[in-house]
Design a protein around this motif. Sequence first.
Motif, short mmCIF file in Angstrom:
data_model
loop_
_atom_site.label_atom_id
_atom_site.label_comp_id
_atom_site.label_asym_id
_atom_site.label_seq_id
_atom_site.Cartn_x
_atom_site.Cartn_y
_atom_site.Cartn_z
N LEU A 1 40.54 36.90 5.90
CA LEU A 1 40.54 38.19 5.47
C LEU A 1 39.83 38.77 4.23
CD1 LEU A 1 41.51 41.24 5.84
CD2 LEU A 1 44.02 40.10 4.44
N ASP A 2 40.05 36.99 2.92
CA ASP A 2 39.56 36.92 2.05
C ASP A 2 37.91 37.09 1.73
OD1 ASP A 2 41.84 37.04 0.77
OD2 ASP A 2 41.94 34.57 0.66
N ASP A 3 37.17 35.94 2.38
CA ASP A 3 36.20 36.56 2.90
C ASP A 3 35.78 37.86 3.57
OD1 ASP A 3 33.57 34.85 3.36
OD2 ASP A 3 33.66 35.65 5.22
N TYR A 4 36.70 38.11 4.65
CA TYR A 4 36.04 39.72 4.66
C TYR A 4 36.28 40.73 3.38
CZ TYR A 4 35.54 43.86 7.58
OH TYR A 4 35.37 45.12 7.97
N ARG A 5 36.82 40.61 2.60
CA ARG A 5 36.55 41.65 1.64
C ARG A 5 36.31 41.57 0.57
NH1 ARG A 5 43.90 41.39 1.87
NH2 ARG A 5 43.55 43.77 2.31
N LEU A 6 36.29 39.77 0.40
CA LEU A 6 34.48 39.80 -0.78
C LEU A 6 33.64 40.38 -0.21
CD1 LEU A 6 33.60 38.41 -3.34
CD2 LEU A 6 33.71 36.31 -1.94
N GLN A 7 32.81 40.01 0.49
CA GLN A 7 31.93 40.44 0.99
C GLN A 7 31.77 42.66 1.49
OE1 GLN A 7 30.07 39.10 4.71
NE2 GLN A 7 31.21 37.05 4.76
N LYS A 8 33.45 42.63 1.56
CA LYS A 8 32.85 44.67 1.57
C LYS A 8 33.00 44.69 0.07
CE LYS A 8 34.16 46.83 4.63
NZ LYS A 8 32.98 47.33 4.81
N ARG A 9 33.18 43.78 -0.98
CA ARG A 9 33.23 44.23 -2.32
C ARG A 9 31.19 43.94 -2.83
NH1 ARG A 9 38.06 41.25 -2.62
NH2 ARG A 9 37.72 39.48 -3.14
N GLN A 10 31.58 42.81 -2.42
CA GLN A 10 29.96 42.53 -2.47
C GLN A 10 29.43 44.31 -2.33
OE1 GLN A 10 29.55 39.25 -1.19
NE2 GLN A 10 30.25 37.75 -2.90
#
Length: 481
Positions: free
Chosen positions: A449-458
């Motif tokens: 989930l942290d990885d998914y949110r990071l990619q979305k923020r990018q």
Amino acid sequence: MNDILTQINDILWTYVIMVVLVCCGLWFTWRMRFVQFRMLGEMVRLLTDASVSSVSGSRQSSTKKHISSFQAFAVSVASRVGTGNLAGVATAIAVGGPGAVFWMWVMALVGGATAFVESTLGQLFKQHAGDYFIGGPAYYISKGMRYCSWKPLRNSGRWMSVLFAILITLTFGLANNTTQANTICGAMSQAFGLSPVAVGAVIAVLALIVVFGGIHRVASVSAFLVPLMAIGYFFLAVYIVVMNITAVPHVLKVIVEDAFGFSQVVGGGIGAAMMNGIKRGLFSNEAGEGSAPNAASTADVTHPVKQGLIQALGVFTDTLLVCSCTAFIILLSGLYESPELNGINLTQSALQSNIGTAGPVFIAVAIFLFAFSSIIANYYYGEANIRFMTKSRSVITVYRIFSGGVMVMLGALVTLDMAWNMVDFCMALLTVCNLVAIIALGKYAFRLLDDYRLQKRQGIRDPQFHRNDMPDIADELECWE
């Protein structure tokens, strides 16, 4: 036997399942910063994209035979949306009072986080099975537990995974299908006066035709039936609510007051309302039970979190939408206080009081669609876990005959209480086994989930995941090259 099962179920559900389920749901909700609420918009977007890709073909795979994300969602909802939404809600209200509805809502809101974790784990540890993917708790227990930091659990992966596979096959592929068939036969008998034996035989033949087509036929039938039945039932409930709009505030007041013991209309007070609401809520939305990950694992997606979010939305669809429809139909009728009405008969009588003689007929047709879709989805859950234990085609063939034929006919003949008690007992053991696993392995869902949110923020609209992103368990992630 029925009395013994009742006593055992009361102990399991009152002192074990209810406490652990709520605690797990609250912990996951807090640890993932209320993911089931904060990412609701993303869930809807993903489901919309998935429904489009299911029509045009998967966009992430060169193999068009793979199950789409929307089809996997439809299979899981097909299992969720069944007798629990019509007969189960009615039983909860009849035994626990209107307050049981409130606790069903609470279970859905809290359970969304649990559903996210288990379905994300199912995606992460899935494996290839010919031209489709296969997975679920048995697979993530077997593969993931060996990396658990607590030694007793690290050495228990194999036997726990086999135990889960056996339990889910008994619960869904066999016992659960008896309640679905039992409810269909009860509805058809009240609406048309048809013989349970005749109805059971027809259901068995239709189910066998579908299940012998494997997951692809199950997914195709589910993707057609689920939207049709859910939308139709929702609009009927909206019509009834609008026609009785002045009574809605009173109904909401009764639900809340009864939920906290201020005014017990039916049942044994706040304890009865909580236990029946949580028990029937779990039976309906299946969050934490370990069933939905079997369907979620079949989806062809680019990141495990995608299907985790979609399956969390499935919990809301089941309980906050379909179960609420049944609850309002029953409570607006006022018939929930009648001691001789229970189960599907209460739902049919309530609908008849709202829309006239067409009510029992409509519910009979609706329950046939709801329960039949559950029968074929439940069958797949069993097959996925039998394939985990053995590759024997003859074993799978025998299972198909029992799941789609023998258990359906048995459900047409047993009593309602016995059918529900069998499911409650198996479901309790199944849930405990799965909850132990997702508590131990939840850290991987948190990282994803942290990885998914990071990619979305990018600014990445379509996040990607590769097994090298988790080098510590990369050897177990064969589908994420």
